[in-house]
Design an enzyme around this catalytic site. Sequence first.
Site, PDB file in Angstrom:
ATOM      1  N   CYS A   1       0.812  -1.234   0.000  1.00 57.75           N
ATOM      2  CA  CYS A   1       0.000   0.000   0.000  1.00 57.75           C
ATOM      3  C   CYS A   1       0.839   1.277   0.000  1.00 57.75           C
ATOM      4  CB  CYS A   1      -0.922   0.005   1.215  1.00 57.75           C
ATOM      5  SG  CYS A   1      -2.161  -1.282   1.149  1.00 57.75           S
TER       6      CYS A   1
HETATM    7  N1  NAD Z   1      -3.217  -5.620   1.956  1.00 60.12           N
HETATM    8  C1  NAD Z   1      -3.253  -4.473   2.631  1.00 60.12           C
HETATM    9  O1  NAD Z   1      -2.420  -4.209   3.498  1.00 60.12           O
HETATM   10  C2  NAD Z   1      -4.331  -3.474   2.344  1.00 60.12           C
HETATM   11  C3  NAD Z   1      -4.537  -2.424   3.244  1.00 60.12           C
HETATM   12  C4  NAD Z   1      -5.517  -1.484   2.982  1.00 60.12           C
HETATM   13  C5  NAD Z   1      -6.232  -1.577   1.801  1.00 60.12           C
HETATM   14  N2  NAD Z   1      -5.997  -2.590   0.916  1.00 60.12           N
HETATM   15  C6  NAD Z   1      -6.777  -2.637  -0.324  1.00 60.12           C
HETATM   16  O2  NAD Z   1      -7.677  -3.737  -0.274  1.00 60.12           O
HETATM   17  C7  NAD Z   1      -7.847  -4.261  -1.598  1.00 60.12           C
HETATM   18  C8  NAD Z   1      -7.547  -5.735  -1.597  1.00 60.12           C
HETATM   19  O3  NAD Z   1      -6.220  -5.910  -1.156  1.00 60.12           O
HETATM   20  P1  NAD Z   1      -5.648  -7.332  -0.711  1.00 60.12           P
HETATM   21  O4  NAD Z   1      -4.294  -7.066  -0.198  1.00 60.12           O
HETATM   22  O5  NAD Z   1      -6.617  -8.061   0.138  1.00 60.12           O
HETATM   23  O6  NAD Z   1      -5.560  -8.051  -2.159  1.00 60.12           O
HETATM   24  P2  NAD Z   1      -5.193  -9.558  -2.459  1.00 60.12           P
HETATM   25  O7  NAD Z   1      -4.570  -9.536  -3.815  1.00 60.12           O
HETATM   26  O8  NAD Z   1      -4.471 -10.180  -1.318  1.00 60.12           O
HETATM   27  O9  NAD Z   1      -6.622 -10.284  -2.557  1.00 60.12           O
HETATM   28  C9  NAD Z   1      -7.577  -9.978  -3.516  1.00 60.12           C
HETATM   29  C10 NAD Z   1      -8.456 -11.200  -3.730  1.00 60.12           C
HETATM   30  O10 NAD Z   1      -9.504 -10.844  -4.648  1.00 60.12           O
HETATM   31  C11 NAD Z   1      -9.729 -11.944  -5.504  1.00 60.12           C
HETATM   32  N3  NAD Z   1     -10.444 -11.504  -6.693  1.00 60.12           N
HETATM   33  C12 NAD Z   1      -9.977 -10.859  -7.792  1.00 60.12           C
HETATM   34  N4  NAD Z   1     -10.975 -10.623  -8.669  1.00 60.12           N
HETATM   35  C13 NAD Z   1     -12.098 -11.120  -8.113  1.00 60.12           C
HETATM   36  C14 NAD Z   1     -13.457 -11.190  -8.528  1.00 60.12           C
HETATM   37  N5  NAD Z   1     -13.849 -10.676  -9.706  1.00 60.12           N
HETATM   38  N6  NAD Z   1     -14.342 -11.791  -7.718  1.00 60.12           N
HETATM   39  C15 NAD Z   1     -13.954 -12.319  -6.539  1.00 60.12           C
HETATM   40  N7  NAD Z   1     -12.689 -12.289  -6.086  1.00 60.12           N
HETATM   41  C16 NAD Z   1     -11.771 -11.699  -6.875  1.00 60.12           C
HETATM   42  C17 NAD Z   1      -8.341 -12.492  -5.766  1.00 60.12           C
HETATM   43  O11 NAD Z   1      -8.387 -13.832  -6.253  1.00 60.12           O
HETATM   44  C18 NAD Z   1      -7.721 -12.375  -4.362  1.00 60.12           C
HETATM   45  O12 NAD Z   1      -7.947 -13.545  -3.592  1.00 60.12           O
HETATM   46  C19 NAD Z   1      -6.962  -3.425  -2.505  1.00 60.12           C
HETATM   47  O13 NAD Z   1      -7.693  -2.361  -3.049  1.00 60.12           O
HETATM   48  C20 NAD Z   1      -5.935  -2.863  -1.550  1.00 60.12           C
HETATM   49  O14 NAD Z   1      -5.398  -1.655  -2.012  1.00 60.12           O
HETATM   50  C21 NAD Z   1      -5.070  -3.551   1.163  1.00 60.12           C
END
Ligand code: NAD
Length: 462
Positions: free
Chosen positions: A271
């Site tokens: 992030c």
């Molecule tokens: N990881 C962090 O520290 C964090 C912190 C704050 C905000 N965020 C935000 O949260 C969001 C997700 O981040 P994350 O780290 O959990 O991502 P990630 O890549 O770990 O997980 C995303 C998941 O979504 C799934 N996915 C993709 N397309 C899909 C669909 N059409 N239908 C269903 N599932 C689908 C993927 O297979 C994956 O399992 C992002 O926008 C990120 O910026 C992340």
Amino acid sequence: MSLSTVSVAGLGKLGAVMAAVLADKGFTVVGVDLNPAAVDAINRGLAPVQEPMLSEYVSRNRERLSATGDIEAAVRESGVTFLIVPTPSGPDGTFRLDYILEVIRGIGRALRAKDSYHLVVVSSTVMPGHTENEVLPLLEEISGKKCGVDFGLCYNPEFIALGSVIRDMLNPDMLLIGESDKKAGDLLESIYRRVCDNQPPAARMSFVNAELTKISVNTYVTTKISYANMLAAVCERLPGADVDVVTGAVGLDSRIGRKYLKGALSYGGPCFPRDNVAFAAMARRVGAEAVLAEATHKTNRLHTERLGEFVLNLVDGDATAGILGLSYKPGTGVVEESPGIALARYLRERSVPVAVYDPLALPQAKGELGDSVHYAGSAAEVIDRARVVLVMTAWDEFRSLTPADFARPGARPILIDCWRLYQGKGFDTTCTYLTLGAGNRRAQTGLSASGAAQSAREHAAG
Ligand SMILES: NC(=O)c1ccc[n+]([C@@H]2O[C@H](COP(=O)([O-])OP(=O)(O)OC[C@H]3O[C@@H](n4cnc5c(N)ncnc54)[C@H](O)[C@@H]3O)[C@@H](O)[C@H]2O)c1
């Protein structure tokens, strides 16, 4: 509408935890993911991603937590859908919305056939303007329903840190809610009042203000980290100066605070590094300038180079540099934008042999560094091979190293203690002990930075 059944689209680092936490608080939760492995893991009571306590949360809530690949079925079964799918950075640094819009299409199709109210909550990080201008119109178009009447829409990002996601979700500093209308915001707030162990203030506002708030929190925090890193760089050249003493006092000022004020290494992870880039790109798009966000990003990059140059001065010939810690922080195996990986790359590009070890992140590191480095099976193996050892991630396993671990017949390794884990613990008896952010070596010797490196080399050879 039943608030007690919730669907969560995206079972990744954030979504899997949110699904498990909601189930733990008594909600019936249907997780949705395109990745069959994530769906299968949840349905077998296993954690789909690494995160402290997640396995326990998933396994103890099996009867309330299930998963599917079918978003439409999940929406039909639930009253609320959270979207936590990726929003990767595009070529200009702004966050892409295609994963979100794909899920929104599925939700829209399900809503078209649904006659009860549904709450849609976007929790992924999106750009200011996205929810109002892209998500809402598409959802209305596909569903044929009216926002604020047939369904509600909220933008509700999480403020969590990997490695403490469960604790952070249960005890947030605030609930940030961008809402289409009061009913939608009230419903979402009522869910959080059931979930949170604390009583956080709710900051409720329009979509664009919530989107801007989310990205502003991260850009502000990274600016604070970079400020401490700038102080550390100055302290290293200022005889007698010690960044921990200075930031310890600066942070006592209530206008500033002590958190995220440790002068050490660049910030990393999935992030922080991308948020200043996105902020600056957004500012340019609207004809404003975000000089501070650009400077924070630039200074973060320079910080790794500064450390790399220092190490280069210490490892002439074919001496090995040892890197302890490759995840971007302790408690996670995530290596995205990690300072340890960036330093390994910097040194390998300059032909320095590198040995690395991390308690959790070696498999992920192999994906980044390939066979360019030696992967050690322990910290001891790195210490044994390397002339210079850098502790890049403050894992507990490294905290428990002792001076005896560095004792080597006929040579003194150089230890660079980036996080000051070993100060005052007698490490200078067995190795040449250097820290970031302290001018004390130069205070003793009156040397310049390159002189300090020369002096350390001589000690190491002796
Ligand atoms: N990881 C962090 O520290 C964090 C912190 C704050 C905000 N965020 C935000 O949260 C969001 C997700 O981040 P994350 O780290 O959990 O991502 P990630 O890549 O770990 O997980 C995303 C998941 O979504 C799934 N996915 C993709 N397309 C899909 C669909 N059409 N239908 C269903 N599932 C689908 C993927 O297979 C994956 O399992 C992002 O926008 C990120 O910026 C992340």
